[in-house]
Design an enzyme around this catalytic site. Structure first.
Site, PDB file in Angstrom:
ATOM      1  N   ASP A   1     -36.056 -20.082  19.284  1.00  0.00           N
ATOM      2  CA  ASP A   1     -36.633 -21.125  18.469  1.00  0.00           C
ATOM      3  C   ASP A   1     -38.254 -19.956  18.535  1.00  0.00           C
ATOM      4  O   ASP A   1     -38.763 -19.743  19.303  1.00  0.00           O
ATOM      5  CB  ASP A   1     -36.848 -22.146  18.894  1.00  0.00           C
ATOM      6  CG  ASP A   1     -37.362 -23.214  17.959  1.00  0.00           C
ATOM      7  OD1 ASP A   1     -37.338 -22.799  16.984  1.00  0.00           O
ATOM      8  OD2 ASP A   1     -37.261 -24.620  18.448  1.00  0.00           O
TER       9      ASP A   1
ATOM     10  N   ASN B   1     -28.477 -24.656   9.640  1.00  0.00           N
ATOM     11  CA  ASN B   1     -29.439 -23.639   9.330  1.00  0.00           C
ATOM     12  C   ASN B   1     -28.946 -23.483   7.597  1.00  0.00           C
ATOM     13  O   ASN B   1     -29.726 -22.683   7.302  1.00  0.00           O
ATOM     14  CB  ASN B   1     -29.335 -23.099   9.885  1.00  0.00           C
ATOM     15  CG  ASN B   1     -29.772 -22.761  10.955  1.00  0.00           C
ATOM     16  OD1 ASN B   1     -30.141 -21.941  12.361  1.00  0.00           O
ATOM     17  ND2 ASN B   1     -30.664 -24.231  11.299  1.00  0.00           N
TER      18      ASN B   1
HETATM   19  C1  FPP Z   1     -35.022 -20.421  15.280  1.00  0.00           C
HETATM   20  O1  FPP Z   1     -36.254 -19.838  14.876  1.00  0.00           O
HETATM   21  C2  FPP Z   1     -34.111 -19.475  15.134  1.00  0.00           C
HETATM   22  C3  FPP Z   1     -33.090 -19.322  13.963  1.00  0.00           C
HETATM   23  C4  FPP Z   1     -32.700 -20.384  13.627  1.00  0.00           C
HETATM   24  C5  FPP Z   1     -32.364 -17.945  14.572  1.00  0.00           C
HETATM   25  C6  FPP Z   1     -32.362 -16.627  16.073  1.00  0.00           C
HETATM   26  C7  FPP Z   1     -32.000 -15.739  15.229  1.00  0.00           C
HETATM   27  C8  FPP Z   1     -32.173 -14.248  15.408  1.00  0.00           C
HETATM   28  C9  FPP Z   1     -33.086 -14.239  16.428  1.00  0.00           C
HETATM   29  C10 FPP Z   1     -31.522 -13.285  15.309  1.00  0.00           C
HETATM   30  C11 FPP Z   1     -30.205 -12.751  14.364  1.00  0.00           C
HETATM   31  C12 FPP Z   1     -28.902 -12.739  15.913  1.00  0.00           C
HETATM   32  C13 FPP Z   1     -28.558 -12.224  16.529  1.00  0.00           C
HETATM   33  C14 FPP Z   1     -27.716 -12.727  17.903  1.00  0.00           C
HETATM   34  C15 FPP Z   1     -28.533 -10.692  16.292  1.00  0.00           C
HETATM   35  P1  FPP Z   1     -36.765 -20.919  13.642  1.00  0.00           P
HETATM   36  O2  FPP Z   1     -37.109 -20.498  12.469  1.00  0.00           O
HETATM   37  O3  FPP Z   1     -36.004 -22.255  13.585  1.00  0.00           O
HETATM   38  O4  FPP Z   1     -38.498 -20.939  13.917  1.00  0.00           O
HETATM   39  P2  FPP Z   1     -39.170 -21.874  13.884  1.00  0.00           P
HETATM   40  O5  FPP Z   1     -38.925 -23.430  14.843  1.00  0.00           O
HETATM   41  O6  FPP Z   1     -41.237 -21.563  14.828  1.00  0.00           O
HETATM   42  O7  FPP Z   1     -39.472 -22.112  12.496  1.00  0.00           O
END
Ligand code: FPP
Length: 263
Positions: free
Chosen positions: A39, A87
């Site tokens: 996150d 998501n």
């Molecule tokens: C949460 O941060 C993260 C995600 C929803 C996506 C995670 C995906 C990756 C790191 C890339 C793909 C993964 C792999 C395994 C290759 P957020 O966007 O919710 O952050 P925020 O809470 O700060 O807005």
């Protein structure tokens, strides 16, 4: 010196904090399964006045490093929460970028994953993902199916509640006996056959489990760090493992009498 050093030879500077942490980790008490809620990508990007997708792109480097570190530590299972069933509510551009990044990651990293004896697995409602993503995931699973090292599990279009719904439906459809047991449910989960997480890590400071592995984390130790996912590196994983080893796990029991205070 413990046996972990040889696996990290040439990776960390001998005088680094990572090596100091490694020296304190007990190689006989490693978690069998580490699950990670990655996150903070959006906040990481916002802090830099970048679009949110720049945070996701940066998060890929963390994925690469953490998979490598877990494999060197010989952690049997590492599960990464990459895309929740909720998501899809994000802007279309962001969803498309996440799908594209996943495909790019697999295309670029699969040979390294394979060379490191890592076995890949995707969990979630995979059949609802774009067909091009499904193809890459299937290919990665097939290519690595005989590997015996760390199991890298990526949760995609994943929801802990939907996983339970799917498990119950599977049991209703195929059930041969009544009443069903905990074991029946466990075996019907996407993670059937894998050990349950001993350690659940969440980055970016949020104190939530966000519908992740709801059944499986019943006894997991939860470790929340303020570090945002794109900044998460091997050192942070080692810190989490050390903290895990400091915890006393009782599974609802009491402390062993030999450790009880005499006062
Ligand atoms: C949460 O941060 C993260 C995600 C929803 C996506 C995670 C995906 C990756 C790191 C890339 C793909 C993964 C792999 C395994 C290759 P957020 O966007 O919710 O952050 P925020 O809470 O700060 O807005």
């Amino acid at each position: 010196m413990n046996s972990l050093f040889s696996k990290f030879e040439g990776v960390f500077d001998p005088s680094s904090r990572e090596v100091e942490l490694l020296s304190r980790i007990d190689p006989t008490k490693l978690p069998r399964h580490i699950a990670v809620i990655m996150d903070g990508n959006g906040r990481w990007a916002k802090q830099r006045n970048l679009p949110r997708v720049a945070g996701h792109r940066a998060g890929i480097s963390s994925v690469r490093t953490i998979v490598e570190t877990a494999a060197r530590l010989s952690i049997p299972v590492l599960t990464l929460y990459a895309f929740s069933a909720e998501n899809w509510k994000r802007p279309r551009d962001e969803v498309n970028t996440l799908m594209a990044l996943l495909k790019e990651y697999l295309r670029k990293e699969l040979s390294t994953i394979h060379q490191n004896d890592i076995r890949f697995k995707a969990i979630g409602r995979i059949d609802e993902l774009p067909s091009s993503v499904q193809k890459e995931l299937k290919f990665a699973e097939e290519e690595t199916r005989n590997n015996r090292g760390t199991r890298m599990v990526v949760a995609l279009n994943y929801s802990g509640r939907l996983e339970l719904v799917d498990a119950v439906n599977h049991l209703l459809k195929n059930r041969t006996r009544y009443p069903i047991s905990e074991e029946d449910i466990e075996n019907s989960l996407y993670t059937g056959g894998l050990p349950e997480p001993d350690l659940l890590i969440r980055t970016s400071g949020e104190m939530r489990v966000s519908n992740f592995l709801l059944w499986q984390i019943a006894y997991a130790e939860i470790y929340v760090t303020e570090v945002l996912w794109p900044d998460f590196r091997g050192i942070h994983l080692l810190e989490a493992v050390l903290e895990f080893q400091r915890r006393e796990r009782r599974y609802g029991g009491i402390r062993s009498p030999s450790f009880q205070s005499t006062r």
